[in-house]
Scaffold this active site. Structure first.
Site, short mmCIF file in Angstrom:
data_model
loop_
_atom_site.label_atom_id
_atom_site.label_comp_id
_atom_site.label_asym_id
_atom_site.label_seq_id
_atom_site.Cartn_x
_atom_site.Cartn_y
_atom_site.Cartn_z
N ASP A 86 10.32 -18.86 8.27
CA ASP A 86 11.26 -19.59 9.10
C ASP A 86 11.65 -20.91 8.42
O ASP A 86 12.13 -20.90 7.29
CB ASP A 86 10.65 -19.78 10.49
CG ASP A 86 11.61 -20.34 11.52
OD1 ASP A 86 12.39 -19.55 12.08
OD2 ASP A 86 11.59 -21.55 11.75
N HIS A 115 9.40 -11.96 15.13
CA HIS A 115 9.66 -13.04 14.18
C HIS A 115 8.37 -13.60 13.58
O HIS A 115 8.33 -13.96 12.40
CB HIS A 115 10.43 -14.15 14.90
CG HIS A 115 10.77 -15.32 14.04
ND1 HIS A 115 11.57 -15.22 12.92
CD2 HIS A 115 10.42 -16.63 14.15
CE1 HIS A 115 11.72 -16.43 12.38
NE2 HIS A 115 11.02 -17.29 13.10
#
Length: 292
Positions: free
Chosen positions: A107, A272
């Protein structure tokens, strides 16, 4: 209580004037640096560290503006540029005695890792990126109603003083929406870690927003300059993503191929937070990458 990596030693390393990072170090051997994402801290790598530390020196910082690292006031657009945040990581590793290292990021940490690899190819030997696109491509593919999946990017791209009070007013709800909404197996983030991420983020709203704002400005400019100059990633690169390219109508492998000639691009059936949801797959991938 702040959560830590039980197998690590902790250092507070000054990386720039007035900025020190909280850095966990475990194991011995060739160096691997792991960079966390949003809205997490370095402890997201706990499973990976436990494995890699058997035969590597694993360096796991909180990024500038996150966790227990310093959160300098945003003096200008460079304060939270990925170029500056990447330089923090290069300096932290150097202080620990490592002039070269493999680098993995998730991320926001992946964006810092990509910038470090572009700016310091003599230092970064291997690059793993988890579940992002490079900044330039990210903004290019977000359009129309499908861009609502990235609504927070637009909110935090606004001038200073707009997003910050909105987020601070409902901080836990705001940050929990990502933790809870982006995980496909909630048990992968136990309650004590979820609470830690909320606590750390609640105390870092201003710096987190500044980090995101930089990605809509100076970071985007740096990517465009690299693209115009034909600059690419010189080291072996592995990219692991959810298969959200299909949903948003773009070819993630092709986008990454423009940046990395030695590319291994994969999709993973996880949410994620894949280093927590499927740590075995991420550990195996890192070890495979290090063998290239």
């Amino acid at each position: 209580m702040t959560l830590t990596l039980s197998q690590a030693e902790y250092h507070r390393i000054t990386v720039a004037e007035g900025v020190a990072l909280n850095v966990a170090v475990a194991g011995s051997g060739p160096a691997v640096v792991l960079l966390h994402g949003f809205p997490e801290t370095h402890v997201m790598w706990r499973h990976v560290v436990a494995n890699l530390a058997a035969d590597h020196t694993v360096i796991v910082p909180d990024l500038r503006g996150y966790g227990a690292s310093d959160k300098p006031a945003e003096k200008d657009e460079d304060t939270y540029s990925k170029r500056v945040m990447a330089a923090d990581i290069i300096e932290a590793a150097r202080v620990l005695g490592h002039e070269k290292f493999a680098l993995a990021g998730h991320d926001r940490g992946a964006l810092v890792a990509i910038r470090a690899a572009l700016d310091h190819p003599e230092v970064v030997t291997h690059l793993l990126s988890l579940d992002v696109l490079p900044t330039l491509d990210m903004w290019d593919i977000l359009r129309g109603v499908d861009a609502r999946v990235a609504w927070h990017l637009y909110l935090m791209a606004q001038p200073a003083g707009i997003a910050e009070p909105m987020i601070e007013a409902t901080a836990d709800t705001f940050f929990a929406s990502f933790i809870d909404g982006w995980v496909s197996t909630p048990e992968a983030i136990p309650e004590e870690y979820r609470a830690e991420y909320l606590r750390a983020s609640r105390g870092a709203v201003t710096s987190i927003v500044a980090d995101y704002r930089a990605s809509a400005g100076v970071d985007l400019r740096h990517d465009r300059e690299d693209r115009d100059a034909g600059r690419t990633l010189a080291m072996p690169v592995m990219v692991i993503q959810q298969d959200w390219g299909v949903q948003l109508g773009f070819d993630a492998r092709a986008l990454w191929g423009a940046w990395a000639k030695d590319l291994d691009h994969r999709t993973l059936a996880a949410g994620h937070f894949m280093a927590e949801e499927d740590p075995a797959a991420i550990i195996a991938a890192i070890r495979e990458l290090l063998g290239r």
